[in-house]
Scaffold this motif. Structure first.
Motif, PDB file in Angstrom:
ATOM      1  N   GLU A 291       0.822  -1.209   0.000  1.00  0.00           N
ATOM      2  CA  GLU A 291       0.000   0.000   0.000  1.00  0.00           C
ATOM      3  C   GLU A 291       0.858   1.263   0.000  1.00  0.00           C
ATOM      4  O   GLU A 291       0.554   2.242  -0.692  1.00  0.00           O
ATOM      5  N   TYR A 323      -6.013  -8.376  -4.344  1.00  0.00           N
ATOM      6  CA  TYR A 323      -5.210  -7.844  -5.441  1.00  0.00           C
ATOM      7  C   TYR A 323      -5.738  -8.315  -6.785  1.00  0.00           C
ATOM      8  O   TYR A 323      -6.208  -9.446  -6.931  1.00  0.00           O
ATOM      9  N   THR A 327      -1.767  -5.511  -9.703  1.00  0.00           N
ATOM     10  CA  THR A 327      -0.830  -5.610  -8.591  1.00  0.00           C
ATOM     11  C   THR A 327       0.125  -6.790  -8.784  1.00  0.00           C
ATOM     12  O   THR A 327       1.311  -6.688  -8.471  1.00  0.00           O
ATOM     13  N   ARG A 371      -4.189   1.774  -5.244  1.00  0.00           N
ATOM     14  CA  ARG A 371      -3.587   1.743  -3.914  1.00  0.00           C
ATOM     15  C   ARG A 371      -4.191   0.632  -3.077  1.00  0.00           C
ATOM     16  O   ARG A 371      -3.520  -0.200  -2.535  1.00  0.00           O
ATOM     17  N   ARG A 372      -5.462   0.623  -2.894  1.00  0.00           N
ATOM     18  CA  ARG A 372      -6.198  -0.421  -2.198  1.00  0.00           C
ATOM     19  C   ARG A 372      -7.651  -0.242  -2.593  1.00  0.00           C
ATOM     20  O   ARG A 372      -8.046   0.822  -3.054  1.00  0.00           O
ATOM     21  N   ARG A 375      -9.617   3.237  -2.481  1.00  0.00           N
ATOM     22  CA  ARG A 375      -8.705   4.376  -2.545  1.00  0.00           C
ATOM     23  C   ARG A 375      -8.573   4.795  -4.008  1.00  0.00           C
ATOM     24  O   ARG A 375      -8.278   3.975  -4.872  1.00  0.00           O
TER      25      ARG A 375
END
Length: 382
Positions: A291, A323, A327, A371-372, A375
């Motif tokens: 992150e 993910y 990612t 990012r996550r 987010r």
């Protein structure tokens, strides 16, 4: 495509932290033990022996985990055994979709049968060549580099460092130290690290696995390591508090340096859970470090002991942390950027193999990871 074991296996993967003596096929351990007259295996039943290795690895103790290597090292004391194990490692990694790997081993551990360290290295490099050729015959292309490991509790690190430099044109890509961290700081081997750097060669150091920030600080600031083997304890330098908009992270000076300088972290999630460096996969620091965009890479460490593959590591991370392909591609590109081979070759593998491989799975060119979930701020590159 949805993320599953089958689809992740098809994705091109890069592995930087894998121990040769920790990745044998269980059947090979049994056969080599029989040929060598080694009678100390807990069982000669393949399924039972695989379960034994996994159970010992999952004890939560790094010391107990390291004890399992007594059996694998014992059956790797001849040129034929070393070549076979190395060839099978190359084949197994290629079958798992790994396109580039750095596999490490300690030459000093394989001389009990009368080989000298140069012969040990030659046998392993021959095995990698044979396994790579076999994989290519089956339609799988893999590039393997060797890392020579010195044991941190022994006194042969300068010798091993010289070997790493001597054999670098034959397939050795760098130098490493490993073994129990506590009581054996990397600064005990400063002359070895200084020699490697003076020879314009590469260094990775096991640090921040079973010991904390001092181990990481010494590895970076005293020993000049290019990468951190594991490095999970860097989170000890990150303070997290709950703010009005969610968790807020204060990054300490050492952690900030590691992130700012893009020091690669050779993270081995399953192994770290087994040795007690992380309580569970969900609580593994890889989540926070990803992150915060540290240079995170994903690795197996010991495929036999931890019963894992690159496919299982990435699939499990995708399931636990949510993910996506972006990612997983980011992890892979991070690792390829951090490999100890030339810039042109790294760029070519990213451009010609990794990016197209992930694009085929996602239906287009994959971008940087979010990012996550929830987010919206974009992630920086690198």
């Amino acid at each position: 495509m949805p993320i599953s074991s089958d689809t992740v296996r098809r994705a091109p993967k890069v592995l930087l932290h894998d121990h040769l003596d920790g990745g044998l096929r269980v059947e090979t351990v049994i056969e080599l033990a029989r040929e060598a007259g080694y009678d100390r295996l807990p069982t000669t039943d393949p399924d039972e022996l695989a379960a034994w290795f996994l159970g010992a690895a999952h004890s939560g103790s790094l010391v107990r985990y390291l004890e399992t290597f007594g059996h694998t090292v014992a059956v790797m004391q001849t040129r034929e055994a070393l070549t076979r194990v190395a060839a099978e490692a190359a084949e197994d990694l290629a079958a798992d979709g790994v396109v580039y790997a750095e596999v490490r081993f300690a030459p000093e551990l394989h001389v009990e049968g009368g080989l000298d360290v140069d012969a040990v290295i030659a046998a392993v490099l021959d095995g990698f060549r044979i396994g790579t050729e076999r994989a290519a015959e089956g339609g799988r292309v893999i590039r393997i580099g060797a890392l020579l490991t010195a044991m941190r509790h022994a006194a042969r690190s300068r010798e091993i460092a010289e070997l790493a430099v001597r054999h670098r044109d034959a397939g050795v890509v760098g130098f490493d130290i490993a073994g129990a961290e506590k009581g054996f700081p990397p600064t005990r081997h400063l002359d070895a690290f200084e020699y490697v750097r003076q020879q314009n060669a590469h260094v990775t150091i096991h640090a921040g696995e079973a010991f904390g920030l001092p181990s990481i600080w010494e590895a970076i600031q005293w020993c000049g390591t290019d990468r951190l083997g594991h490095g999970v304890r860097i989170v000890d330098d990150i303070a997290t508090t709950e703010g009005a908009a969610g968790p807020e992270h204060r990054i300490g000076r050492l952690a900030a340096y590691v992130r700012d300088m893009r020091v690669p972290l050779e993270m081995c999630p399953t192994s770290n859970v087994h040795t007690g460096a992380a309580a569970s996969l969900a609580e593994h620091p890889i989540g926070l470090l990803t992150e915060l965009r540290f240079r995170v890479t994903v690795n197996t460490d010991n495929r036999l002991m931890s019963g894992c593959t690159m496919t299982s590591e990435l699939t499990d991370l995708a399931e636990v942390f949510g993910y996506g392909w972006d990612t997983l591609e980011w992890f892979t590109v991070n690792a390829m950027k951090s490999a100890f081979i030339g810039f042109d070759e790294r760029v070519a593998l990213i451009r010609d193999v990794i990016r197209p491989g992930y694009a085929a799975l996602t239906g287009g060119a994959a971008g940087p990871p979010a990012r996550r979930p929830g987010r919206s701020r974009p992630a920086p590159p690198g």
